[in-house]
Design a protein around this motif. Sequence first.
Motif, PDB file in Angstrom:
ATOM      1  N   ARG A 230     -29.021 -36.884  33.077  1.00 35.18           N
ATOM      2  CA  ARG A 230     -29.079 -38.151  32.364  1.00 35.18           C
ATOM      3  C   ARG A 230     -29.531 -39.264  33.325  1.00 35.18           C
ATOM      4  N   PRO A 231     -30.273 -40.251  32.827  1.00 38.13           N
ATOM      5  CA  PRO A 231     -30.732 -41.343  33.690  1.00 38.13           C
ATOM      6  C   PRO A 231     -29.599 -42.068  34.410  1.00 38.13           C
ATOM      7  N   ALA A 232     -28.467 -42.253  33.746  1.00 40.25           N
ATOM      8  CA  ALA A 232     -27.359 -42.965  34.382  1.00 40.25           C
ATOM      9  C   ALA A 232     -26.870 -42.226  35.617  1.00 40.25           C
ATOM     10  N   ALA A 233     -26.796 -40.889  35.532  1.00 38.85           N
ATOM     11  CA  ALA A 233     -26.345 -40.101  36.675  1.00 38.85           C
ATOM     12  C   ALA A 233     -27.365 -40.154  37.808  1.00 38.85           C
ATOM     13  N   GLN A 234     -28.649 -40.025  37.470  1.00 37.24           N
ATOM     14  CA  GLN A 234     -29.696 -40.078  38.492  1.00 37.24           C
ATOM     15  C   GLN A 234     -29.715 -41.439  39.183  1.00 37.24           C
ATOM     16  N   LEU A 235     -29.698 -42.496  38.384  1.00 37.56           N
ATOM     17  CA  LEU A 235     -29.830 -43.852  38.926  1.00 37.56           C
ATOM     18  C   LEU A 235     -28.586 -44.305  39.682  1.00 37.56           C
ATOM     19  N   SER A 236     -27.407 -43.898  39.212  1.00 37.57           N
ATOM     20  CA  SER A 236     -26.168 -44.312  39.887  1.00 37.57           C
ATOM     21  C   SER A 236     -26.079 -43.758  41.300  1.00 37.57           C
ATOM     22  N   LEU A 237     -26.664 -42.574  41.520  1.00 38.67           N
ATOM     23  CA  LEU A 237     -26.705 -42.002  42.866  1.00 38.67           C
ATOM     24  C   LEU A 237     -27.815 -42.636  43.694  1.00 38.67           C
ATOM     25  N   ALA A 238     -28.986 -42.845  43.088  1.00 41.89           N
ATOM     26  CA  ALA A 238     -30.169 -43.222  43.860  1.00 41.89           C
ATOM     27  C   ALA A 238     -30.301 -44.711  44.147  1.00 41.89           C
ATOM     28  N   ALA A 358     -33.934 -37.576  41.879  1.00 41.85           N
ATOM     29  CA  ALA A 358     -32.525 -37.170  41.785  1.00 41.85           C
ATOM     30  C   ALA A 358     -32.395 -36.139  40.672  1.00 41.85           C
ATOM     31  N   PHE A 359     -31.959 -34.948  41.032  1.00 43.60           N
ATOM     32  CA  PHE A 359     -31.839 -33.842  40.087  1.00 43.60           C
ATOM     33  C   PHE A 359     -30.590 -33.025  40.399  1.00 43.60           C
ATOM     34  N   GLY A 360     -30.241 -32.135  39.471  1.00 40.53           N
ATOM     35  CA  GLY A 360     -29.136 -31.215  39.697  1.00 40.53           C
ATOM     36  C   GLY A 360     -29.546 -29.980  40.471  1.00 40.53           C
ATOM     37  N   TYR A 361     -30.858 -29.772  40.591  1.00 34.70           N
ATOM     38  CA  TYR A 361     -31.369 -28.608  41.320  1.00 34.70           C
ATOM     39  C   TYR A 361     -32.662 -28.999  42.015  1.00 34.70           C
ATOM     40  N   TYR A 362     -32.884 -28.433  43.202  1.00 32.81           N
ATOM     41  CA  TYR A 362     -34.185 -28.495  43.854  1.00 32.81           C
ATOM     42  C   TYR A 362     -34.371 -27.184  44.599  1.00 32.81           C
ATOM     43  N   GLN A 443     -22.717 -31.235  36.147  1.00 32.53           N
ATOM     44  CA  GLN A 443     -23.382 -30.598  37.278  1.00 32.53           C
ATOM     45  C   GLN A 443     -23.387 -31.576  38.454  1.00 32.53           C
ATOM     46  N   HIS A 444     -23.530 -31.047  39.653  1.00 30.60           N
ATOM     47  CA  HIS A 444     -23.709 -31.899  40.825  1.00 30.60           C
ATOM     48  C   HIS A 444     -25.101 -32.515  40.799  1.00 30.60           C
ATOM     49  N   MET A 445     -25.234 -33.695  41.416  1.00 33.60           N
ATOM     50  CA  MET A 445     -26.517 -34.378  41.478  1.00 33.60           C
ATOM     51  C   MET A 445     -26.922 -34.545  42.939  1.00 33.60           C
ATOM     52  N   THR A 461     -23.666 -35.978  44.939  1.00 27.08           N
ATOM     53  CA  THR A 461     -22.380 -36.373  44.374  1.00 27.08           C
ATOM     54  C   THR A 461     -21.300 -35.437  44.877  1.00 27.08           C
ATOM     55  N   GLU A 462     -20.089 -35.943  45.035  1.00 29.31           N
ATOM     56  CA  GLU A 462     -18.993 -35.122  45.556  1.00 29.31           C
ATOM     57  C   GLU A 462     -18.397 -34.226  44.496  1.00 29.31           C
ATOM     58  N   SER A 463     -18.518 -34.615  43.219  1.00 33.79           N
ATOM     59  CA  SER A 463     -17.985 -33.806  42.124  1.00 33.79           C
ATOM     60  C   SER A 463     -19.030 -33.711  41.039  1.00 33.79           C
ATOM     61  N   PRO A 464     -18.905 -32.731  40.138  1.00 32.34           N
ATOM     62  CA  PRO A 464     -19.883 -32.622  39.044  1.00 32.34           C
ATOM     63  C   PRO A 464     -20.012 -33.915  38.280  1.00 32.34           C
TER      64      PRO A 464
END
Length: 468
Positions: A230-238, A358-362, A443-445, A461-464
């Motif tokens: 989700r954009p919120a998860a990607q942006l909140s980390l980045a 920012a993704f859950g997998y690379y 998922q982790h980001m 992220t430290e937790s999913p």
Amino acid sequence: MFALFGQGTGAGWLFDADFDDLVRGAVVRFAIPWPAWLGGEGRLEATGRIISVSPGRRIVMAHETPWRGRVVCTLTPDGGGTRVRVVAEIDDSGLAWLLTRYGLEPPDQAAESGTHRIGLLVSLSGSASVFAAASENLARMAVEEANAEGGVRGSPLRLLVADDATSARAGAVQMRRLVRAGCRAVFTNVTSATFDAIEPVARKSGVLLIHTPVNEGGRGGHGLLRLGERPAAQLSLAVPYLMRDSGGRRWYLTGNDYVWPRASNRQARRIIAAAGGTVAGERYAAIGTRRFDRLLEGIERSGADLVVSTFVGADEAVFERAFHAAGLRSRVRTLSLALDEATREHIGDAAATGLYSAFGYYQQLPTPGNRAFLARYRRHYGRLAPPVSSISESVYEAVHLYVAAARRTRDGEPAMIGKELPGTSLEVPRGRIRVARPDLLEQHMHLVRAVPGGFAREASTESPCSLA
């Protein structure tokens, strides 16, 4: 003649092939002559990969999208000139794609008794096609693995693939074809514009619809699941990380003009403001845009230090190459929310280096599970197979999530499987994931930076992540 290959000399010289380096494994972009009445204004964009090169004599390429095959170009001296011989091969799936594009039904539509049919709707052509080849590969690999373990209650899975051509209208047509073919579930790795067009078809037919890539969230239910970042998860980390690391505060928001980019940038405005930044400008471009001069001028005039890009696939590749050529990369950092490994490859090492996503997998995720997964993928499809990314790996894990839920039902009907999926947890290449709700995958980001050949992790992220 050999030296002219890929030098922009026009469609008269091997389909206007374009690439960065004439080396084994390099991505090649084609413009194939194509009937205008079938779309594409007389040309069809396609991708391939260089398999081997004999300097001055021979080039062999694998054709990856929109169909599979091989292109062999042989050059031989002929008096005072050069004789060029091109042989293009096409496989059965390619013939099926061509029949479908001409409005005909492929020959494999008759349902076999005792099979459990599922569909994959993916962008084999159009702007979003850059990650389609790996998505199809991984869907087929997941089906093979599930069938090796008994399928669904003794019935082998059968996968049917359809192409939305990065078009909402075409996507709705192909969704109806998959429904007519007897698919109980359809996995979609398409834009949100196509998703909005196919969702009513799925609801009316009762087919389970599972949307796997990064998306803006929204409607969900037992018959409709939206997984992916989700954009919120990607942006909140980045966003906070990039502002701290660069010292920049002024952001420019840009992307394709449809629902996901606009929804992502609404979240970006909120998160940027919370981090103490400001938005200096915002602008969108239609899918298929190939000239970004005015947009780049606007970014430069705005005084932005940072950019959020929500361009997708080929559009993102063209935009970032133009961004780099304009000299902006050295002073403006870009966070691209759809920058996967395949798109980075099309941008090229030089133009992509320094981009963030920012993704859950690379693909370089340093875990034993991921290394084992990639080894299986290379055994299946070869060392020169298209790279794996979060966008394509999401299809692989969604098929396995579906099979795990289907095996817990008594009759394998879509409605029952849809009810079983929320709460399903699985160990996949990106780690432990859980379907928290029909519209949310935990998922982790990971925040990653593009480097030559792939990505390097900057933060995680430290937790999913459960931000919707």
